[in-house]
Scaffold this motif. Sequence first.
Motif, PDB file in Angstrom:
ATOM      1  N   UNK A   1       0.883  -1.263  -0.200  1.00  0.00           N
ATOM      2  CA  UNK A   1      -0.114   0.032  -0.056  1.00  0.00           C
ATOM      3  C   UNK A   1       0.822   1.468   0.085  1.00  0.00           C
ATOM      4  N   UNK A   2       2.012   1.151   0.881  1.00  0.00           N
ATOM      5  CA  UNK A   2       2.907   2.507   0.849  1.00  0.00           C
ATOM      6  C   UNK A   2       3.481   2.650  -0.646  1.00  0.00           C
ATOM      7  N   UNK A   3       3.755   1.706  -1.258  1.00  0.00           N
ATOM      8  CA  UNK A   3       4.368   1.663  -2.538  1.00  0.00           C
ATOM      9  C   UNK A   3       3.326   2.356  -3.611  1.00  0.00           C
ATOM     10  N   UNK A   4       1.893   1.964  -3.606  1.00  0.00           N
ATOM     11  CA  UNK A   4       1.104   2.195  -4.474  1.00  0.00           C
ATOM     12  C   UNK A   4       0.957   3.664  -4.209  1.00  0.00           C
ATOM     13  N   UNK A   5       0.666   3.953  -2.896  1.00  0.00           N
ATOM     14  CA  UNK A   5       0.376   5.481  -2.519  1.00  0.00           C
ATOM     15  C   UNK A   5       1.339   6.180  -3.135  1.00  0.00           C
ATOM     16  N   UNK A   6       2.798   5.684  -3.014  1.00  0.00           N
ATOM     17  CA  UNK A   6       3.928   6.660  -3.295  1.00  0.00           C
ATOM     18  C   UNK A   6       4.019   6.743  -4.940  1.00  0.00           C
ATOM     19  N   UNK A   7       3.775   5.928  -5.620  1.00  0.00           N
ATOM     20  CA  UNK A   7       3.557   5.766  -7.094  1.00  0.00           C
ATOM     21  C   UNK A   7       2.320   6.696  -7.751  1.00  0.00           C
ATOM     22  N   UNK A   8       1.317   6.655  -6.973  1.00  0.00           N
ATOM     23  CA  UNK A   8       0.027   7.241  -7.471  1.00  0.00           C
ATOM     24  C   UNK A   8      -0.264   8.630  -6.813  1.00  0.00           C
ATOM     25  N   UNK A   9       0.863   9.000  -5.995  1.00  0.00           N
ATOM     26  CA  UNK A   9       0.630  10.403  -5.263  1.00  0.00           C
ATOM     27  C   UNK A   9      -0.330  10.257  -4.411  1.00  0.00           C
TER      28      UNK A   9
ATOM     29  N   UNK B   1      -4.765   5.676   2.991  1.00  0.00           N
ATOM     30  CA  UNK B   1      -6.082   5.433   2.935  1.00  0.00           C
ATOM     31  C   UNK B   1      -6.540   5.251   1.565  1.00  0.00           C
ATOM     32  N   UNK B   2      -6.475   6.070   0.694  1.00  0.00           N
ATOM     33  CA  UNK B   2      -6.861   5.819  -0.771  1.00  0.00           C
ATOM     34  C   UNK B   2      -6.176   4.794  -1.451  1.00  0.00           C
ATOM     35  N   UNK B   3      -4.957   4.671  -0.892  1.00  0.00           N
ATOM     36  CA  UNK B   3      -4.102   3.484  -1.735  1.00  0.00           C
ATOM     37  C   UNK B   3      -4.763   2.275  -1.122  1.00  0.00           C
ATOM     38  N   UNK B   4      -4.953   2.207   0.221  1.00  0.00           N
ATOM     39  CA  UNK B   4      -5.511   1.163   0.952  1.00  0.00           C
ATOM     40  C   UNK B   4      -6.788   0.526   0.145  1.00  0.00           C
ATOM     41  N   UNK B   5      -7.766   1.545   0.103  1.00  0.00           N
ATOM     42  CA  UNK B   5      -9.044   1.289  -0.582  1.00  0.00           C
ATOM     43  C   UNK B   5      -8.805   0.632  -1.978  1.00  0.00           C
ATOM     44  N   UNK B   6      -8.197   1.253  -3.005  1.00  0.00           N
ATOM     45  CA  UNK B   6      -7.907   0.884  -4.259  1.00  0.00           C
ATOM     46  C   UNK B   6      -7.277  -0.817  -4.243  1.00  0.00           C
ATOM     47  N   UNK B   7      -6.422  -0.938  -3.407  1.00  0.00           N
ATOM     48  CA  UNK B   7      -5.727  -1.993  -3.452  1.00  0.00           C
ATOM     49  C   UNK B   7      -6.711  -3.180  -2.785  1.00  0.00           C
ATOM     50  N   UNK B   8      -7.366  -2.833  -1.826  1.00  0.00           N
ATOM     51  CA  UNK B   8      -8.378  -3.629  -1.180  1.00  0.00           C
ATOM     52  C   UNK B   8      -9.253  -4.190  -2.195  1.00  0.00           C
ATOM     53  N   UNK B   9      -9.830  -3.588  -3.092  1.00  0.00           N
ATOM     54  CA  UNK B   9     -10.563  -4.006  -4.175  1.00  0.00           C
ATOM     55  C   UNK B   9     -10.245  -4.737  -5.262  1.00  0.00           C
ATOM     56  N   UNK B  10      -8.672  -4.824  -5.471  1.00  0.00           N
ATOM     57  CA  UNK B  10      -8.147  -5.570  -6.529  1.00  0.00           C
ATOM     58  C   UNK B  10      -8.142  -7.154  -6.310  1.00  0.00           C
TER      59      UNK B  10
END
Length: 82
Positions: free
Chosen positions: A24-32, A36-45
Motif C-alpha cells: 500500500x505504501x508503494x502504491x500510495x507513493x507511485x500514485x501520489x 487510506x486512498x491507496x488502501x481502498x484501491x488495493x483492497x478492491x483489486x
Amino acid sequence: METIYTFNGEDITMLMCVVIREVIREIAKRENLNFEEAFYDFYRSDTYKTLRETENALWAEPAGYIADMYFAEKQKKQVVCA
C-alpha cells in the motif's frame, strides 16, 4: 493477535500485515495518494485477492513486485474499459 493467515500450518498473520502495508505504501507513493486512498484501491483489486491466497506464496515476493502486479491489473482494466 488472532491467526488470520497461515502457510504450511504456520501463522503468518503478522508478516502478511507487514507485506500488505508495504504494498500500500508503494502504491500510495507511485500514485501520489494518501495511505487510506491507496488502501481502498488495493483492497478492491484482484491482486489483493490473490495475495490473500497464501498457498501461492505471493506474500514472499518483494512489495514492489506485488505493486507491479497491481498496476498491471489496473492498466489491463483501463484498456478493456476504454
